[in-house]
Each structure stands twice: as structure tokens, then as C-alpha cells.
Design an enzyme around this catalytic site. Structure first.
Site, PDB file in Angstrom:
ATOM      1  N   ASP A 112       0.834  -1.201   0.000  1.00  0.00           N
ATOM      2  CA  ASP A 112       0.000   0.000   0.000  1.00  0.00           C
ATOM      3  C   ASP A 112       0.873   1.258   0.000  1.00  0.00           C
ATOM      4  OD1 ASP A 112      -2.925   0.991   0.418  1.00  0.00           O
ATOM      5  OD2 ASP A 112      -1.868   1.926   2.101  1.00  0.00           O
ATOM      6  N   HIS A 281      -7.302  -6.576   0.045  1.00  0.00           N
ATOM      7  CA  HIS A 281      -6.229  -5.591  -0.070  1.00  0.00           C
ATOM      8  C   HIS A 281      -5.041  -5.886   0.827  1.00  0.00           C
ATOM      9  CE1 HIS A 281      -4.176  -1.777  -0.354  1.00  0.00           C
ATOM     10  NE2 HIS A 281      -4.404  -1.497   0.920  1.00  0.00           N
TER      11      HIS A 281
END
Length: 304
Positions: A112, A281
Site C-alpha cells: 500500500d 487488499h
């Protein structure tokens, strides 16, 4: 027992100054001449690497940090142009941490926001990086330029955090615990919720309860939408030569909206990667065994 002692037994904590007034919270463990730096994403801290470090530390010296603005690292007031939260500034912090620990060349892996910092690092400091693993991202420039309804809905914070200084900070600070749970649950795959126990969520909430952390995070995103875009655009014409391993969640927004390998092919010369099945994610927390298997093979290939 502290939460670091619980999840990172044998690791030593260090506070490393990277410039006047900026100290990076750092944990180091394992052994060996080959080092791996792990850089976390939003809204988390170094704690997100808890599943990977035991096995990695058997083979490498492992360094985990909190980014500037996150966790227990320094959280300066953002400059008007957000340059002190640019990915260049955050990458420079990490390079200086590794130099202070005695590593001039090393492997890196990031998830991320941390992966976005590493994208800048391999552009600015290619001579220092042996290999780079990027988890669940395509380039920030592409994600902003190709925004659609689904991306803007799932990644609403990309557009909220960049609003006027003080406004998102005030709103996000109203109920930190609710925000942490909402944000993670929005992007965690359904099979992995047990991998986020109460003590981990409580630690993420503790850090997010500090208004300075919320400001640092907002500045990170403000930088992405402004100065980072300005820095990234000319560099898109130069191919990255650092070997890249790309990992993404097959059930995550990035994996659904983009062909990850195709998006990186114009930017980098040496790429390999795969989508991680049954994964949203938070790739290294949702499917750590699959991530470790791919990472260990990749690291071994590019180790001295």
C-alpha cells in the site's frame, strides 16, 4: 509484555534520526549479511508484518519501520507544498535508516503506502536496492488518472484526505476505533477476518487516536495528489531496472480494476508476479503463507 514483544520476539527497537526533528521507529531482527526492509501501508504500522517476520528472520536480517507520520515515528507539521511528506522524503528516511544500521544495499518489500514509498526509492536510489516487492498497487499516477466510480467508492479516502488542511483531520479524529474497523473491513477479504485480532486492531486504533498521526496520514495523501504527481510524471519515461515482484489480492479493488502486470510493464524492465487467491487488499496479513512462498523464492534469486 508489549505488543512488539508478543509479535516480534527477539527484535530490537531503535530510534533512528534521519534529519533534525525526524526520528523513525525501527525494529531489527534476524541475522545475516542480506537485509530486507519491510514498509507498511495505511492505516497500519510495522505491526502488519507480524506473520512474515518469523520465517524471513531465519534467512535475513529483517528491518521493520513506521513511516514518517505513522505509528510511533515523528509526525511533523506538513509544509505548504506537502514536500516533507512526499514519497521522496519518506523514501529518504528509509534509506537513511538502513545506512545507520550498516546496510548500503538491501532488499525491500512494501504494501500500500509503503509500496508507493518504495516505488520512489527504486527511482531515486536504484544502486541501493537488490530487489523490490510491491504489494497491491499500481503506480499512484495511473490510479489518479484512471479513477472510476468503483475505485472512488472503495478508495474514498484518497479524495477525502486531500481536502483542506484541518477538515479531514477533525472528522477522522471523531471516532478512531470506528474508523479503523470500518476501513479495514471494507477491504479485507472475507476469509481473513480472524487474522486481525482485537489486540492488533487496538494497536492500530491507539496510533490513529493521535491527531498528529491523522495529520501525517492526510499529508501523505496530499503529497500523492500534488508534489508526487509532479515528480512521477517525468520519471515515467525511464524504465526501472530493479527486479520487481508484484503481488496483489485477487479479490481486492486493484486486482479487479486493473491488469497489474500490464500496468507495470511500461515502467519496469524486470517484473514477475501473481494475484493472491482468496485475498483482498491486506495481502501480507490475509495470505501470509502464500506471500512468504513467493517472496522467499524471489529474494533467494536476487541475493548475493
Amino acid at each position: 509484555m508489549t505488543i512488539d514483544e508478543k509479535y516480534f520476539p527477539g527484535f530490537t527497537q531503535k530510534w533512528i534520526e534521519t534529519e533534525p526533528g525526524i526520528v523513525i521507529n525501527t525494529l531489527i531482527g534476524g541475522s545475516g549479511n542480506e537485509a530486507v526492509l519491510l514498509v507498511h501501508g495505511h492505516p497500519e504500522t510495522h505491526l502488519m508484518w507480524r506473520f512474515l517476520t518469523p520465517e524471513l528472520a531465519k534467512h535475513y536480517t529483517v528491518v521493520i519501520t513506521d513511516l514518517r507520520g505513522y505509528g510511533d515515528s515523528s509526525k511533523p507539521e506538513g509544509l505548504p507544498d506537502h514536500s516533507n511528506y512526499s514519497k521522496r522524503a519518506l523514501a529518504d528516511d528509509q534509506v537513511k535508516v538502513m545506512k545507520a544500521l550498516g546496510f548500503e544495499r538491501f532488499h525491500v518489500a512494501g504494501h500500500d503506502r509503503g509500496a508507493r514509498v518504495l516505488h520512489r526509492m527504486i527511482i531515486d536510489h536504484p544502486e541501493k536496492i537488490k530487489s523490490c516487492t510491491l504489494m497491491d498497487i499500481i503506480a499512484t499516477y495511473d490510479m489518479y488518472k484512471e479513477t472510476n466510480e468503483e475505485f472512488a467508492t472503495k478508495y474514498w479516502h484518497w479524495f477525502f484526505y486531500i481536502q483542506g488542511k484541518g477538515f479531514p483531520e477533525t472528522a477522522l479524529s471523531a471516532d478512531p476505533e470506528r474508523f479503523i474497523n470500518y476501513n479495514l473491513n471494507l477491504k479485507i477479504g472475507p476469509a481473513a477476518r480472524a487474522n486481525f485480532p482485537p489486540d492488533v486492531l487496538a494497536e492500530y486504533t491507539r496510533c490513529f487516536s493521535d491527531i498528529r498521526t491523522v495529520h501525517g496520514i492526510c499529508e501523505d495523501y496530499r503529497a500523492s495528489a500534488t508534489i508526487d504527481m509532479q515528480l512521477d510524471e517525468p520519471d515515467r519515461k525511464k524504465k526501472i531496472e530493479t527486479p520487481l515482484l508484484l503481488l496483489w489480492g485477487q479479490n481486492g479493488v486493484v486486482g479487479k480494476l486493473w491488469n497489474v502486470m500490464e500496468k507495470w510493464e511500461p515502467l519496469a524492465s524486470h517484473i514477475e508476479g501473481t494475484g493472491i487467491p482468496q485475498c483482498g487488499h491486506f495481502v501480507p496479513e490475509e495470505q501470509p503463507e502464500l506471500v512468504l512462498k513467493r517472496m522467499l523464492l524471489f529474494l533467494a534469486k536476487h541475493s548475493a
